[in-house]
Design a protein around this motif. Structure first.
Motif, PDB file in Angstrom:
ATOM      1  N   ALA A   1       0.861  -1.175   0.000  1.00 31.19           N
ATOM      2  CA  ALA A   1       0.000   0.000   0.000  1.00 31.19           C
ATOM      3  C   ALA A   1       0.898   1.225   0.000  1.00 31.19           C
ATOM      4  N   CYS A   2       0.684   2.100  -0.956  1.00 33.87           N
ATOM      5  CA  CYS A   2       1.482   3.320  -0.981  1.00 33.87           C
ATOM      6  C   CYS A   2       0.664   4.440  -1.581  1.00 33.87           C
ATOM      7  N   GLY A   3       0.971   5.615  -1.176  1.00 38.36           N
ATOM      8  CA  GLY A   3       0.250   6.773  -1.683  1.00 38.36           C
ATOM      9  C   GLY A   3       1.114   7.583  -2.615  1.00 38.36           C
TER      10      GLY A   3
ATOM     11  N   TYR B   1      -8.960  -2.885   4.259  1.00 38.18           N
ATOM     12  CA  TYR B   1      -9.469  -3.737   3.190  1.00 38.18           C
ATOM     13  C   TYR B   1      -9.130  -5.193   3.482  1.00 38.18           C
ATOM     14  N   TYR B   2     -10.014  -6.072   3.038  1.00 37.99           N
ATOM     15  CA  TYR B   2      -9.798  -7.514   3.124  1.00 37.99           C
ATOM     16  C   TYR B   2      -9.789  -8.043   1.692  1.00 37.99           C
TER      17      TYR B   2
ATOM     18  N   ILE C   1      -5.301  -5.366   4.849  1.00 40.09           N
ATOM     19  CA  ILE C   1      -4.347  -4.273   4.673  1.00 40.09           C
ATOM     20  C   ILE C   1      -5.004  -2.989   5.177  1.00 40.09           C
ATOM     21  N   VAL C   2      -4.192  -2.077   5.624  1.00 39.15           N
ATOM     22  CA  VAL C   2      -4.692  -0.784   6.087  1.00 39.15           C
ATOM     23  C   VAL C   2      -3.948   0.293   5.314  1.00 39.15           C
ATOM     24  N   ILE C   3      -4.709   1.189   4.718  1.00 43.09           N
ATOM     25  CA  ILE C   3      -4.129   2.335   4.013  1.00 43.09           C
ATOM     26  C   ILE C   3      -4.369   3.546   4.893  1.00 43.09           C
TER      27      ILE C   3
END
Length: 118
Positions: A19-21, A93-94, A115-117
């Protein structure tokens, strides 16, 4: 950037999500991406062999709860081993993956990973 690595049998040998922004320290709302990678299964759930020639593709499902399948991406390429979800807002998100074969049959969903953003 946050990196996750999970063992998701029987459908996946391994999966990784990142996960990346967009720059500046954190993901922007609706601008994060998650790349999910996998290895195609070589056995069915019952343990019998499964050849790559029998795999027709994968369904990548994800949602905001462990039980939800709010979104599904149909990946009609048995040789593909990753997919990037884009435009994701902040949140939890799952994600799970399912393999389907040339006979129209689908395997069960893999174990979901979270995951967590931020």
């Amino acid at each position: 950037m946050v990196v996750f690595d999970y063992r998701l049998l029987p459908l996946l040998t391994a999966a990784a999500a990142t996960a990346c922004g967009g720059g500046g320290g954190g993901a922007s709302p609706g601008n994060a991406s998650v790349t999910v990678s996998w290895v195609a299964p070589t056995t069915r759930v019952d343990g019998t062999p499964l050849s790559l020639a029998e795999i027709d593709g994968f369904d990548l499902v994800y949602g905001l709860t462990r039980e939800s399948n709010e979104h599904e991406v149909h990946i009609a390429d048995p040789h593909r081993s990753s997919y990037t979800l884009t435009g994701l807002p902040h949140g939890e998100y799952y994600i799970a993956l399912r393999t389907y074969n040339i006979y129209g049959q689908s395997g069960p969903l893999s174990r979901r990973f979270r995951i967590v953003i931020d």
